[in-house]
Each structure stands twice: as structure tokens, then as C-alpha cells.
Design a protein around this motif. Structure first.
Motif, PDB file in Angstrom:
ATOM      1  N   ALA A 189      29.409 -11.237  54.505  1.00 52.29           N
ATOM      2  CA  ALA A 189      27.946 -11.295  54.467  1.00 52.29           C
ATOM      3  C   ALA A 189      27.297  -9.926  54.544  1.00 52.29           C
ATOM      4  N   THR A 190      27.895  -8.978  55.275  1.00 54.86           N
ATOM      5  CA  THR A 190      27.248  -7.678  55.476  1.00 54.86           C
ATOM      6  C   THR A 190      27.731  -6.609  54.503  1.00 54.86           C
ATOM      7  N   ALA A 191      28.637  -6.940  53.596  1.00 51.07           N
ATOM      8  CA  ALA A 191      29.147  -5.931  52.658  1.00 51.07           C
ATOM      9  C   ALA A 191      28.045  -5.487  51.695  1.00 51.07           C
ATOM     10  N   PRO A 192      27.938  -4.171  51.410  1.00 55.03           N
ATOM     11  CA  PRO A 192      26.914  -3.687  50.475  1.00 55.03           C
ATOM     12  C   PRO A 192      27.140  -4.224  49.062  1.00 55.03           C
ATOM     13  N   ALA A 193      26.072  -4.245  48.279  1.00 50.11           N
ATOM     14  CA  ALA A 193      26.132  -4.797  46.924  1.00 50.11           C
ATOM     15  C   ALA A 193      27.163  -4.092  46.055  1.00 50.11           C
ATOM     16  N   SER A 194      27.265  -2.758  46.183  1.00 51.94           N
ATOM     17  CA  SER A 194      28.204  -2.031  45.325  1.00 51.94           C
ATOM     18  C   SER A 194      29.648  -2.390  45.652  1.00 51.94           C
ATOM     19  N   VAL A 195      29.939  -2.670  46.919  1.00 52.06           N
ATOM     20  CA  VAL A 195      31.294  -3.081  47.307  1.00 52.06           C
ATOM     21  C   VAL A 195      31.601  -4.454  46.713  1.00 52.06           C
ATOM     22  N   ILE A 196      30.632  -5.354  46.775  1.00 52.37           N
ATOM     23  CA  ILE A 196      30.816  -6.692  46.194  1.00 52.37           C
ATOM     24  C   ILE A 196      30.986  -6.586  44.679  1.00 52.37           C
ATOM     25  N   GLN A 301      29.962   9.466  44.548  1.00 52.21           N
ATOM     26  CA  GLN A 301      29.929   8.591  45.718  1.00 52.21           C
ATOM     27  C   GLN A 301      29.038   7.393  45.439  1.00 52.21           C
ATOM     28  N   PHE A 302      29.557   6.214  45.737  1.00 55.90           N
ATOM     29  CA  PHE A 302      28.824   4.972  45.550  1.00 55.90           C
ATOM     30  C   PHE A 302      28.355   4.433  46.897  1.00 55.90           C
ATOM     31  N   GLU A 303      27.214   3.773  46.884  1.00 52.79           N
ATOM     32  CA  GLU A 303      26.652   3.189  48.090  1.00 52.79           C
ATOM     33  C   GLU A 303      27.672   2.255  48.750  1.00 52.79           C
ATOM     34  N   GLY A 304      27.782   2.359  50.063  1.00 57.24           N
ATOM     35  CA  GLY A 304      28.667   1.472  50.798  1.00 57.24           C
ATOM     36  C   GLY A 304      30.055   2.015  51.017  1.00 57.24           C
ATOM     37  N   TYR A 305      30.357   3.166  50.404  1.00 54.53           N
ATOM     38  CA  TYR A 305      31.675   3.786  50.574  1.00 54.53           C
ATOM     39  C   TYR A 305      31.521   5.079  51.362  1.00 54.53           C
ATOM     40  N   PRO A 306      32.487   5.411  52.229  1.00 58.76           N
ATOM     41  CA  PRO A 306      32.301   6.547  53.147  1.00 58.76           C
ATOM     42  C   PRO A 306      32.518   7.913  52.526  1.00 58.76           C
ATOM     43  N   SER A 307      33.064   7.969  51.321  1.00 57.55           N
ATOM     44  CA  SER A 307      33.325   9.267  50.702  1.00 57.55           C
ATOM     45  C   SER A 307      33.254   9.129  49.188  1.00 57.55           C
ATOM     46  N   ALA A 308      33.360  10.261  48.504  1.00 59.28           N
ATOM     47  CA  ALA A 308      33.268  10.275  47.046  1.00 59.28           C
ATOM     48  C   ALA A 308      34.623   9.950  46.427  1.00 59.28           C
ATOM     49  N   PHE A 309      34.685   8.895  45.654  1.00 55.63           N
ATOM     50  CA  PHE A 309      35.866   8.518  44.881  1.00 55.63           C
ATOM     51  C   PHE A 309      35.448   7.391  43.948  1.00 55.63           C
TER      52      PHE A 309
END
Length: 417
Positions: A189-196, A301-309
Motif C-alpha cells: 500500500a505504501t510503495a511509491p508509484a514508480s516502484v509499482i 534516479q527515479f522517485e522511490g529509490y534510494p540511489s541512482a540506477f
């Protein structure tokens, strides 16, 4: 046909699914006869309460536990070795993994090395690694995914980045399949949209690639049953799981990205279904291309991720439209069916499936081309070289790509309007 395969196998993780399913973890761990477990967890899950919930259920079931949470979002040889070294120092009889695909993959490799020893590269698939076969079973692994997607809870594979070689690759063996999956929609439920979006597009690509893999009857017969690979080519049973997952992706991914918890639950189930499908049939060109795409660039770097990859799902999906246009003439009717499953509309022609995927990518807010990920035409030779190292995947394509074909696929994927 004496030299062709006549047999396929289907193996599947036991799955408990539904809202609140995570509360069954104590029961499931005790059912497996476990008394002392290592909980491998995404560190962000302490703040959400998910980790505490799992630990409470284990305590109630009388299961002793410790926690390892030094997880890297995109696993590397170093991060997996650290997890394995930690596990080797413990007296445990099982592992619980709580998190996304990266967490579950860390747990798989920690389990492998804690049980059988050796170095990570001993087990990595050739030609990058030694391709060593685990000599026996591993400790039972209970996998609890928290994203609407990777499917690692149902597969035999763990994916890792090898920075020195600028490539991602994997370890795959039937002993690495989790003994139990607990799939709870509430955990996503709390995962950011980009991760989903990334995870969900990975689900769709898993399912489409396995549905469109070379038929198992066109593979060479192995010398012994032990030599039969986990990825065997498409077959009637795997197709059922893959087709259902494709349909769920088309129906629910857009709503899951928008935040719908129910839709995220269906995408989590789709991930598990796709895992069963590609766990038997395999994946091919988009995944082979994805490993150098993710391994060579760590700048965006994408929203919801802790670093650039480059998140795995984005690295996979970006070449998929071109890849399936290339494979179209090998299995045109199945390409039409995959496009129909994604859209619900009649579909014909070589552009039907690529167009359906591009529409889904746009609606999910995914990157549409390699240029967005930091690549230029000058990178194509290195991308081709990296993809060619993934022969265990490329042999599953219904139409074998040459180096020139792979270069064309990367070129077509470089820039899209």
C-alpha cells in the motif's frame, strides 16, 4: 525427433494470498518445522510496521529469530556476500525474506552459501560465472513480497549486479525456489508509484516472454533429467499461468500505479503467477538486454529509490517493443493473443503487441527509451556485448538473435517520441 525434448516440468511455490495473509507467517514457519530463523528484511519496513508484525507472529509461534536488514535495492556481489557471511555465522534452520525482489534475492543467495559454501561467482550462470550446481537442498525459505511485482517469491533465480563487469546476471537452480510465499496486498500500500510501475512492467514482461518463448519440444533433449534446465521453453501448463498474468497486467497495472490497493493486490498475484510461468518456460531477449542496460549506467534516479540506477522493470521493458516485433514472425498467433490479453481488443500484425506495451508504459509513467536512461548510439556495441553474455536466456527466444539483430533492437529502442 530422438534428439528433441519430449518432457517438461512444472514446479510451484506454495502460496498463501490475501489481505492479512502476513499474519500467517508464524503458522507457516512452524508448519515447515523451523525453530530458529534469520529474517532478511528491507530496512524501510521497520517504519511501516510490517517488520514488527512479522516478528510478533514468529514470537507467538515460538520461533526464535534474528534480523538482517543491510539490503541493497539492486543486489551486487558485495551486498549478497555480506548477507551470506552474516547467515553463515548463525545457527538457524530457515530464512524468512520480507521485502521486494532485491530482498528475496539476497535471502536466496545467503541461503545458498550458508548451506553449501563457495563463492558467489562459483554459482553464477556461465559464461560470467562457474555455473556450479548446488549439491543438495537448501534451508526452507519463506518469502513475503512487499511490492506488486518481482515474482521472486515463486522463482528459482536471484539477480545481481557485477559492477566490475558492468553487467547484471543471475544464479538459478531449482533448490533456490522458496518453500512458501505469503502474498499480502496490504504490504504494497505504501510503495511509491514508480516502484509499482517498474515492478508491474517486469511482471508483464516476465509473462509475455515466457508465453512467447521457444516451445519446449524444440529444445535439445538433456543427457539426464538432472541436466534439464529450470527454463525449458513454453509448454501448455506454463502458458496458462503466463496468459493469466498478462491479462491481469493489462487490467490492473494502471490502477495499481495510481494507488489502488486492490489493484496492487491483483498485480502481486499476477507476479506470482508469472513467476510460475516463467519459472518453467523462461524469459529471453528483453531480460538478456536488460542486464547490460542496468549494469552500465547508474546515473538516473527515479522517485522511490534510494540511489541512482536503472530499476529492473524499466531496464526490461524498454527494449520489449522492439524485441517482440523481431520475434513476431516466429509465433504470430501467440503474439496476437498476448496483445489481445493486454488490451482486451482484437489484435493482429507485428505492431499490435509493441503498441500495446508502449501504451501501457506511457500510462504507467515509465521511461520509453534508452536515451531517457542515459544511453547514446555510441553505447550500442557494449550493450550488445553484455546481452550476448546472457546465452542461458537468448537460447529461449523463439527466433535466435544475432549480434546484428541485437544492435538493431537497441537502436530501435534508443529514442521514441
Amino acid at each position: 525427433m530422438a534428439d528433441r525434448e519430449t518432457v517438461f516440468t512444472i514446479e510451484a511455490t506454495l502460496v498463501t494470498f490475501g489481505p492479512g495473509a502476513v499474519d500467517d507467517v508464524g503458522y507457516e514457519v512452524a508448519r515447515l518445522g523451523l525453530h530458529r530463523v534469520l529474517v532478511v528484511a528491507d530496512p524501510a519496513l521497520e517504519a511501516t510496521g510490517a517488520l514488527g508484525r512479522v516478528l510478533d507472529r514468529l514470537t507467538e509461534a515460538g520461533v526464535a529469530h534474528s534480523v538482517y536488514d543491510q539490503i541493497r535495492v539492486e543486489p551486487t556481489v558485495a551486498s549478497m556476500q555480506a548477507a551470506a557471511d552474516h547467515a553463515k555465522g548463525l545457527d538457524v534452520d530457515g530464512i524468512v525474506a520480507l521485502g521486494g525482489g532485491s530482498t528475496i534475492d539476497h535471502a536466496k543467495v545467503a541461503n545458498l552459501l550458508a548451506t553449501h559454501g563457495g563463492e558467489i561467482l562459483d554459482y553464477v550462470n556461465p559464461p560470467i560465472g562457474g555455473g556450479r550446481t548446488p549439491p543438495g537442498p537448501l534451508m526452507p525459505l519463506v518469502a513475503i513480497p512487499t511490492t506488486a511485482g518481482s515474482g521472486s517469491e515463486a522463482t528459482t533465480v536471484a539477480v545481481l549486479d557485477i559492477p566490475d563487469l558492468q553487467v547484471k546476471t543471475g544464479i538459478s537452480h531449482r533448490t533456490m525456489r522458496p518453500a512458501q510465499a505469503i502474498v499480502d496486498p496490504e504490504l504494497s500500500a505504501t510503495a511509491p508509484a514508480s516502484v509499482i510501475a517498474s515492478a508491474g512492467l517486469d511482471v508483464v514482461c516476465h509473462a509475455v516472454e515466457s508465453f512467447l518463448s521457444v516451445p519446449y519440444t524444440e529444445r535439445a533433449r538433456p543427457a539426464t533429467p538432472a541436466d534439464r534446465p529450470p527454463y525449458q521453453g513454453s509448454n501448455p501448463v506454463a502458458d496458462v499461468w503466463s496468459a493469466r498474468a498478462i491479462g491481469f497486467g493489462g487490467e490492473f497495472l494502471r490502477r495499481a500505479v495510481a494507488g489502488g490497493v486492490e489493484a496492487r493486490g491483483w498485480m502481486m498475484l499476477a507476479a506470482t503467477m508469472a513467476g510460475v510461468g516463467f519459472g518453467s518456460a523462461g524469459v529471453h531477449i528483453p531480460h538478456a538486454c536488460a542486464y547490460p542496460i542496468a549494469g552500465m549506467r547508474h546515473e538516473v534516479q527515479f522517485e522511490g529509490y534510494p540511489s541512482a540506477f536503472v530499476p529492473h522493470g524499466f531496464s526490461v521493458i524498454v527494449t520489449a517493443p522492439a524485441a517482440f516485433r523481431f520475434t513476431y514472425d516466429a509465433l504470430p498467433e501467440k503474439h496476437h493473443e498476448a496483445a489481445h490479453l493486454l488490451t482486451g481488443a482484437p489484435a493482429e500484425g507485428p505492431d499490435a503487441l509493441p503498441d500495446a506495451l508502449l501504451a501501457l508504459m506511457r500510462d504507467a509513467g515509465a521511461p520509453l527509451d534508452l536515451e531517457t536512461l542515459g544511453y547514446t548510439e555510441a553505447d550500442i556495441p557494449d550493450l550488445v556485448a553484455g546481452a550476448e553474455k546472457q546465452q542461458r536466456l537468448l537460447v529461449l527466444a523463439p527466433k535466435a538473435p544475432s549480434a546484428g539483430d541485437l544492435a538493431d533492437l537497441f537502436r530501435q529502442s534508443m529514442r521514441r517520441a
